[in-house]
Design an enzyme around this catalytic site. Structure first.
Site, mmCIF file in Angstrom:
data_model
loop_
_atom_site.group_PDB
_atom_site.id
_atom_site.type_symbol
_atom_site.label_atom_id
_atom_site.label_comp_id
_atom_site.label_asym_id
_atom_site.label_seq_id
_atom_site.Cartn_x
_atom_site.Cartn_y
_atom_site.Cartn_z
ATOM 1 N N ASP A 772 1.079 -1.693 0.237
ATOM 2 C CA ASP A 772 -0.169 0.054 -0.335
ATOM 3 C C ASP A 772 1.259 0.987 -0.015
ATOM 4 O OD1 ASP A 772 -2.666 1.124 1.109
ATOM 5 O OD2 ASP A 772 -1.233 2.484 1.706
ATOM 6 N N ASN A 780 -3.083 13.222 -3.236
ATOM 7 C CA ASN A 780 -4.250 13.074 -4.299
ATOM 8 C C ASN A 780 -4.519 15.041 -3.567
ATOM 9 O OD1 ASN A 780 -4.512 12.029 -6.148
ATOM 10 N ND2 ASN A 780 -5.884 9.868 -4.598
ATOM 11 N N ASP A 789 -2.987 9.523 -9.536
ATOM 12 C CA ASP A 789 -2.377 8.555 -11.466
ATOM 13 C C ASP A 789 -1.360 8.216 -11.626
ATOM 14 O OD1 ASP A 789 -5.546 8.938 -12.758
ATOM 15 O OD2 ASP A 789 -5.269 8.439 -10.716
ATOM 16 N N GLU A 815 -5.219 2.053 -3.776
ATOM 17 C CA GLU A 815 -3.540 2.617 -3.580
ATOM 18 C C GLU A 815 -2.723 1.718 -3.606
ATOM 19 O OE1 GLU A 815 -4.968 4.464 -0.066
ATOM 20 O OE2 GLU A 815 -6.059 3.493 -1.997
#
Length: 928
Positions: A772, A780, A789, A815
């Protein structure tokens, strides 16, 4: 694997041999010896022996000799006889050879040293009067290994190595500081310099490399060997790779074309290495570290300067023909003769324009010598007549101009003179007999700053220029050659020549180009997979043996190029697995699959045990695909749905050197539904024809033509539909952003992966790792979802680069990524986890002008979870445990990996996340 019918008894394999008839002979520590052929497995009856079997030797007459702890045996196929000539002594090793035209067998025993047998193909082999024992000087009376090297018989004993020339023994042991160790294997070999050597497997001690003249050196954990308890040696036939079997750390492999790392264990003052160089006049390899400078000597790094003089950071060093040594360092420029400091120039006591001298070169001119020193504030020159003078007021050398590189090349127009080349912020300048000149070339306009590597091509001065905008080559006629492939390295730090190769170093690793190759060549890139732990190499050197050394923040990276650019022989390509249908049923060649459950999956492997990350495959399913797929590291091919027809899978492979293997093929077929079969179509055609005849011949002809056209159309549409379905199926199992496989792919592959992992042997397991990205929400929120992204896409690329051929990398969701790492040593599961963490955090993710630091947390578990492999735990439960470990890693601070360890007891599987957080899971019913 080969399963011997020994019931529940466990055993270790102590000896292996393949006879000329193709049979494999296996010697064990507790269940005797076995002969394996295509007809099955046969246990050998060794009269009066039940203990370990340690060695085989096939005699010229085809009979196999066996060394066992209870004696010596000779077998014709499976009928074995005890050789009484050995008496009560047990046998440990065997070596046969022709002496004076007669075959002799040397036998290493348990307590009588080494004896020699004659008449080994006769009815009653006998001892000769030759015996090598402790009384004759053997270190002890245990003969563990033997080999013929440099004309002499070498014996590995329980306390060192002995050399027997037929009359006298020379012992390598305590008397000459050779390790007092058990020597389990001896292997005549060739070292990287092409010199014949004898390798000795020591336990303890490591690996000894012995030369014919008696010189020897020890290779141990300080040189990268994973364990100092070495037990066996093998030179692999296809790629000439040396394999080293250890007692405590599995199997090690000595590879060329791979970086090894030297740090404090080899005497470096500090692992942060900022400079490195090779002085050809004195044969000195030197390094400058954050803790002082060192040189290589006596098998390790020792201080470069006398005690109390080694504090400055050394940037460069040259040895001149008068026996002096010039050292450029962080406080100025010094000249030494031996251990005596003769000259010491600083910015305070001389005309040096800068405090720190970055580079120093020697130039020959008019029969004399000049020393030039580059600093961040200009260029200085030393001569014996004038001392140190600052160079200014000349073309290209403005006041306070930083000098980035110096190079010296012979002047073809004036033999005995040198041309000095200087790279600055302003461009490139040169100094020859006509004075200073600025070099104008189209490729230099956007190149500054850059470093120079001189290249004397056929007498014409040529320069290689490394800069932030790539690599250029400037030829003597002013022509510039650009190498676009080097842009993959980011900003270049420098370039180095090594024979026919050009090594380019940048922020993202290293690349090797062919020196005479085309400008558009792709080169060979070296990064973490090639052992380059730290991607940025700030300086490098090439020694007289062609070895490349790089200065990194993790130590000194040493690179041994391959002795040959081509392997001696192509490696074999094998189909390792073939399955069909939803239940992953084994697929055999020629099988006809049912029309409704005809998905197939193939796995294959090129047995080229060297730089497997560079092995490439491509496939074509003849009957469905017209062309081969692009070359890829993927070692599998899957086709979820196939139309009726006959198919042939064709696989091609090439190894790391580009050598192609013999291709393989596999035939199978897919059955048709009843309405798609030929007799049905024929019956329909006949019916149509009969109706047509009733109506009239003219309509019959028309109908026949339409029926034929319809059949062609149906076949074409069927194949188009199958191809579209295959594309849809691939899209369904692929994550659209990263291109990785997704969860749906996992549900299709889980059965095959589970079965494969349960069949693993020898401490190997499937490592299930859930990864992760740390603080992804901040990325973000702070930089936008486009940046998020981009981070996901780059992390996916880094994971694919870190994975090996055959490993599976999936985007699990958001993620999170799931990695299924095959054939991991259970005792060394932390190694790939550290590699994954380092690969992700090695450098920031570049999103436009923004550099984002990224780390990750990992939870992992081996599968099967229990080393016995008997625990009733499925792969989904293993992932749940890995998720618990991932949560623990997050809670403990992120940027780390937590490993779940499990043990089975009374039907209960008890698992613990490392750091002792207990998690219990029943082997039958409980869920996390």
């Amino acid at each position: 694997g080969i399963d011997l019918p020994t019931g529940e008894r466990s055993f270790a394999v102590g000896a292996l041999a393949q006879a000329r008839d193709g049979a494999v002979w296996i010697g064990t520590d507790s269940v005797g010896a076995w002969r394996i052929t295509g007809n099955g497995k046969q246990a050998l009856d060794l009269p009066g022996a039940s203990g370990p079997v340690g060695a085989f030797f096939e005699a010229p007459d085809g009979r196999m000799w066996i060394a066992a702890s209870e004696g010596l045996f000779r077998c014709a196929v499976t009928r074995c006889e005890r050789i009484e000539a050995l008496g009560a002594a047990g046998a440990r090793s065997l070596f046969g050879e022709t002496i004076d035209g007669q075959w002799r067998l040397w036998v290493g025993t348990n307590f009588e040293g080494v004896i020699q047998l004659a008449d080994i193909d006769g009815a009653t082999p006998t001892r000769t009067d030759v015996a090598i024992t402790k009384a004759q000087g053997l270190p002890n009376n245990v003969g563990l290994s033997m080999a013929r090297y440099a004309g002499d018989l070498w014996i590995g004993s329980g306390r060192g190595v002995a050399r027997y020339d037929g009359k006298r023994l020379q012992v390598f042991g305590e008397g000459n500081q050779f390790p007092t160790a058990m020597v389990f294997a001896l292997l005549p070999d060739v070292d990287p310099a092409g010199e014949q050597v004898l390798l000795a497997a020591l336990r303890p001690g490591g690996l000894a490399e012995i030369h014919a003249d008696g010189r020897w050196r020890l290779i141990d954990t300080r040189h990268g060997l994973p364990s100092n308890a070495v037990h066996s040696l093998l030179r692999e036939r296809y790629r000439n790779v040396l394999w080293i079997g250890t007692m405590t750390a599995g199997i090690a492999r000595v590879e060329n074309d791979r970086f090894a790392l030297f740090d404090e264990r080899m005497g470096l003052p500090d692992r942060i290495v900022l400079s490195v160089g090779w002085s050809a006049p004195t044969g000195t390899l030197w390094v400058g570290t954050a803790g002082g400078a060192a040189r290589w000597g006596a098998g390790r790094f020792v201080p470069l300067l006398p005690p109390g003089q080694n504090a400055e950071l050394v940037h460069d060093l040259i040895d001149t023909s008068d026996g002096r040594r010039w050292i450029a360092h962080s406080r100025g420029l010094q000249r030494w003769k031996g251990d005596t400091l003769e000259l010491d120039f600083t910015a305070d006591n001389s005309a040096l324009p800068g405090v720190s001298v970055e580079q120093v070169v020697q130039r020959h001119i008019d029969g004399g010598d000049e020393i030039y020193a580059a600093t961040a504030h200009g260029l200085a020159r030393w001569t014996s007549a004038e001392g140190v003078k600052k160079i200014d007021g000349v073309a290209g050398l403005d006041v306070e101009t930083a000098v980035h590189g110096l190079a010296v090349l012979a002047d073809p127009a004036n033999p005995g003179d040198d041309i000095l080349w200087v790279a600055t912020e302003s461009g490139l300048s040169r100094l020859d007999r006509r004075g200073w000149r600025v070099v104008n070339a189209p490729c230099l306009a956007d190149l500054a700053p850059f470093r120079i590597e001189p290249d004397q091509r056929a007498g014409a001065p040529t320069l290689w220029l490394a800069s932030r905008s790539g690599l250029r080559r400037l030829d003597a006629d002013g022509t510039c050659v650009t190498y676009p492939a080097t842009h993959a390295l980011g900003a270049l730090t420098h370039v180095r020549l090594d024979g026919a190769a050009v090594y380019v170093f940048g922020a993202r690793g290293a690349m090797r180009l062919a020196r005479e190759g085309a400008a558009d060549q792709q080169g060979e890139t070296y990064g973490a997979q090639a052992g380059l732990v730290s991607p940025e190499v700030t300086a490098s050197a090439v020694d007289n043996r062609g070895r490349v050394f790089g200065a990194t923040a993790a130590g000194l990276a040493a690179f041994q190029p391959a002795l040959s650019t081509q392997a001696a022989a192509s490696s074999p390509l094998h189909l390792t697995a073939a399955h069909w249908g939803a239940q992953s049923t084994p697929l055999t060649a020629g099988l006809v699959l049912p029309p409704d459950d005809n998905g197939v999956r193939f796995e294959y492997s090129l047995l080229a045990f060297d730089r497997e990350y560079a092995v490439r495959y491509r496939t074509r399913l003849a009957g469905l695909e017209e062309d081969f797929s692009p070359w890829s590291a993927d070692a599998f091919a899957a086709y979820p749905r196939l139309p009726p027809g006959h198919y042939q899978l064709q696989v091609q492979a090439r190894d790391a050197d580009g050598v192609a293997a013999q291709p393989l093929s596999f035939d199978f077929a897919v059955d048709a539904h009843w309405w798609q079969r030929g007799w049905t179509l024929a019956a329909g055609a006949l019916l149509t024809l009969a109706l047509g005849l009733g109506i009239g011949r003219w309509r019959s002809r028309r109908t026949s033509r339409r029926a034929a056209a319809l059949e062609v159309e149906v076949a074409m549409r069927t194949r188009e539909l199958a191809s579209a379905n295959a594309q849809l199926e691939q899209a369904a199992v692929t994550d659209p952003l990263t291109g990785l496989k997704n969860r749906r792919y996992f549900t299709l592959a889980v059965a095959a992966e589970t079965e494969r992992a349960r069949r693993a042997r020898g401490g190997q397991m499937l490592l299930v790792a859930l990864l992760d990205i740390d603080h992804f929400k901040r990325i973000n929120d702070g930089h936008g979802h486009d940046a998020g992204d981009a981070v996901l896409l780059e992390i996916a690329r880094r994971l694919q680069r870190a994975a090996r051929a055959g490993d599976i990398v999936l985007r699990w969701g958001g993620e999170e990524f799931l990695l299924l790492l095959r054939d991991i040593d259970r005792a060394a599961a932390d190694v790939p986890l550290r590699r994954l963490l380092a690969g992700i955090a090695a450098k920031p993710v570049q999103v436009g002008a923004l550099a984002i630091d990224v780390t990750a947390s990992i939870g992992a578990i081996g599968y099967p979870a229990d080393a016995s492999g008997d625990a009733d735990l499925n792969l989904e439960h293993a992932i749940a445990l890995a998720d618990a470990a991932l949560y623990r890693a997050k809670r403990e601070g992120r940027d780390r990996a937590m490993l779940v360890e499990c043990n089975a007891s009374d039907g209960e599987l008890c698992c613990a996340v490392v750091m002792r957080e207990e998690v219990s899971l029943s082997g039958r019913s409980k869920e996390l």
